[in-house]
Each structure stands twice: as structure tokens, then as C-alpha cells.
Design a protein around this motif. Structure first.
Motif, short mmCIF file in Angstrom:
data_model
loop_
_atom_site.label_atom_id
_atom_site.label_comp_id
_atom_site.label_asym_id
_atom_site.label_seq_id
_atom_site.Cartn_x
_atom_site.Cartn_y
_atom_site.Cartn_z
N VAL A 48 0.84 -1.19 0.00
CA VAL A 48 0.00 0.00 0.00
C VAL A 48 0.88 1.25 0.00
CG1 VAL A 48 -1.71 1.33 1.29
CG2 VAL A 48 -1.95 -1.15 1.08
N ARG A 49 1.98 1.22 0.76
CA ARG A 49 2.91 2.35 0.75
C ARG A 49 3.43 2.63 -0.66
NH1 ARG A 49 4.59 4.20 5.69
NH2 ARG A 49 4.18 2.82 7.48
N ASP B 222 -8.21 6.53 -3.83
CA ASP B 222 -8.05 5.44 -2.88
C ASP B 222 -6.57 5.11 -2.67
OD1 ASP B 222 -10.68 5.00 -2.17
OD2 ASP B 222 -11.00 3.39 -3.62
N ALA B 223 -6.28 4.52 -1.52
CA ALA B 223 -4.90 4.19 -1.17
C ALA B 223 -4.32 3.09 -2.03
CB ALA B 223 -4.81 3.79 0.30
N SER C 297 3.43 6.36 -5.38
CA SER C 297 3.37 6.63 -6.82
C SER C 297 2.85 8.03 -7.12
CB SER C 297 2.49 5.59 -7.52
OG SER C 297 1.11 5.79 -7.22
N TRP C 298 2.20 8.66 -6.14
CA TRP C 298 1.65 10.00 -6.32
C TRP C 298 2.62 11.09 -5.86
CZ3 TRP C 298 -3.20 10.52 -8.57
CH2 TRP C 298 -3.93 9.33 -8.70
N ASP C 299 3.77 10.71 -5.33
CA ASP C 299 4.66 11.69 -4.72
C ASP C 299 5.11 12.78 -5.68
OD1 ASP C 299 4.47 10.42 -2.30
OD2 ASP C 299 6.49 9.55 -2.34
N ARG C 300 5.20 12.46 -6.97
CA ARG C 300 5.67 13.48 -7.91
C ARG C 300 4.71 14.66 -8.04
NH1 ARG C 300 3.50 12.19 -13.23
NH2 ARG C 300 2.60 10.09 -13.29
#
Length: 282
Positions: A65-66, A133-134, A71-74
Motif C-alpha cells: 500500500v505504501r 483510494d490508497a 506513486s503519487w509523490d511526484r
């Protein structure tokens, strides 16, 4: 195209009529031209660049899940603010921004997925933003199109009862798609909206009423999940159509090119997966 006399006030509580109206909405949006590509800065007109996610226990987030979350950090580099909620921080947020009824309703959500459903309505209604969603993984740069204007944006879905599976996303828009044995609805992932959108206000009110009702084990989909959001959407769309007003929402054609759901995650085999909660007596 919408035959409004077939949809009396309150029709959204009828499963068949709700599905039929949602099908008509997909046809309404099926011929909508694709939005122009966006390069450089986002031209936002009301949807804040706030990314909202939820995982109930911040001290026990599975590694897979982490990876989805990371993957959205950018989007940090695109000027996004990140708001990741858990059970405790969601309770504090609802207590601060809402009243005793909403706080009591949230406490009656019997699974983390229900609490996530409820919190996303509370937050996006109050502040606007972009909920995912996560277990969603960001793909390319198609997310930019979500911020072209300030309309509510939702993902349409269709479930085929005979095959016990989802109809492929690209098929939903076909005018010749058979409808027998199929349920048309909208997902509550993603939700992109400006603050105060009437569909979210209606969805939060409906979920709160159901949670505070007499059912000791309310069903998640109809109470806080996609069924609840679909009921709010179609009722709102009917009101706009009767008034001759334009729709203030869009159905996303290309969400599967923007993000994908990872189904092979470890938590799906245990009680953290809402699909298991009734079997496990949650």
C-alpha cells in the motif's frame, strides 16, 4: 435524451431507475469531445490542488500500500498539498468542521472503508480537492485534464450480473451496449470537485441519515459508497434537467489511463478488505 417523466422525485432510491438514469448520463457524455491536452501550469477553476487519501492505521500501512501511495509523490512538484487521513485524524477533522450528527454517523461506520467513504465526502465538500483510494497507482500525466475546469468529476462503472464482473471501461460509452442484467453507477473513487458541490452535500446528508437510522449493520455500498454517491448524483442531475440548467459535473472517460487499482495487495485477503466484512461478522 432524458425522459424526465420516467423519473419521479425520489426515483434515486429505486435500484432499477437509478441504474437506468445513470446509463442515460453515460450516453449524454459519450460523445463529449476529449478535453485539450494541457502542458505546463494547471489551469484550475475551482478544484484545489489537494490530494486526499485514507488509511485507517498510520502505524500499520502494508508495504505494498505504501508503494501505491508513493506513486503519487511526484505531484508534490506540481504544487499539490497532500492530506492523508486515518481514523483518529478523520474523527478530529469531522469534529472540527461538522456537528454532532456527522460525528455520530462517522462513529457508526463499522469498517475502515466506510470511514474512508464518509471522510472523503466531508473533506471534499468542505474544502474541495482530489480524492483517490490508497490502492490507486498514478500512471502518466493525464491527471492534468481533471483540473481544466471546476466541475465535479466522477468515474462511471457498469457491473454485469451474468458474468459477475465489471464491463470494460471503454465499453460503457457504447450506444449499442446491452443493458439487461447490468448495473450502471458511478464510483466514489476518484472524486474531484470544488468545495460546496451540491452532489457531495446531498451524498453526505443521505449517508448521515442512513448511518443514524435503525439498521444495525448498514450495507457499505448503499450507505456510504458508490451507491450512495450515485443516488445523490442522479437526483441532482434530474433537478438540473427539470430546471433547464447545464450539468455541473462530468463523467471521466479516461480514468483507467490516469490511475489503476492494484488488486494483488496483501490486505485484500483479510478483514481490512471491506468485501470480507460481512463474512467475518464485522
Amino acid at each position: 435524451m432524458l425522459k424526465l417523466d420516467a423519473y419521479p422525485q425520489g426515483f434515486e432510491e429505486d435500484d432499477r431507475l437509478r441504474s437506468a438514469f445513470t446509463r442515460n448520463l453515460t450516453l449524454h457524455f459519450s460523445d463529449r469531445p476529449a478535453p485539450p491536452s494541457v502542458d505546463g501550469a494547471i489551469r484550475s477553476a475551482g478544484v484545489p490542488k489537494t490530494l486526499i487519501r485514507y488509511w485507517h492505521d498510520p502505524h500499520d500501512v502494508p508495504d505494498d500500500v505504501r508503494a501505491c501511495l508513493a506513486s503519487w509523490d511526484r505531484l508534490h512538484n506540481e504544487g499539490f498539498e497532500f492530506r492523508t487521513f486515518n481514523d483518529a485524524s478523520a474523527t478530529a477533522y469531522i469534529a472540527e468542521r461538522y456537528g454532532a450528527q456527522q460525528l455520530k454517523a462517522f462513529a457508526r461506520c463499522r469498517h475502515p472503508a466506510m470511514r474512508s467513504d464518509y471522510l472523503r465526502l466531508c473533506f471534499v465538500l468542505a474544502e474541495g480537492g482530489f480524492y483517490v483510494d490508497a490502492d490507486d497507482v498514478l500512471l502518466g500525466d493525464g491527471w492534468r485534464t481533471i483540473f481544466l475546469n471546476g466541475t465535479l468529476k466522477l468515474q462511471p462503472l457498469c457491473y454485469d450480473i451474468f458474468s459477475s464482473g465489471m464491463v470494460p471501461a471503454a465499453e460503457i460509452w457504447r450506444h449499442d451496449l446491452p443493458t439487461e442484467g447490468r448495473i450502471f453507477y458511478v464510483n466514489n473513487d476518484p472524486i474531484a470537485a470544488p468545495a460546496g458541490h451540491p452532489v457531495l452535500r446531498r451524498a453526505l446528508g443521505r449517508a448521515t441519515e442512513k448511518l443514524l437510522g435503525n439498521d444495525p449493520r448498514p450495507e457499505i455500498q448503499a450507505t456510504t459508497g458508490p451507491g450512495n454517491l450515485t443516488a445523490a448524483l442522479v437526483a441532482h442531475a434530474r433537478d438540473l434537467a427539470f430546471a433547464g440548467a447545464p450539468f455541473d459535473f462530468e463523467l471521466l472517460h479516461d480514468w483507467d489511463a490516469i490511475a489503476e487499482t492494484r488488486w494483488d495487495l496483501t490486505y485484500r485477503g483479510d478483514a481490512r478488505n471491506w468485501r470480507n466484512m460481512d463474512a467475518l461478522g464485522i
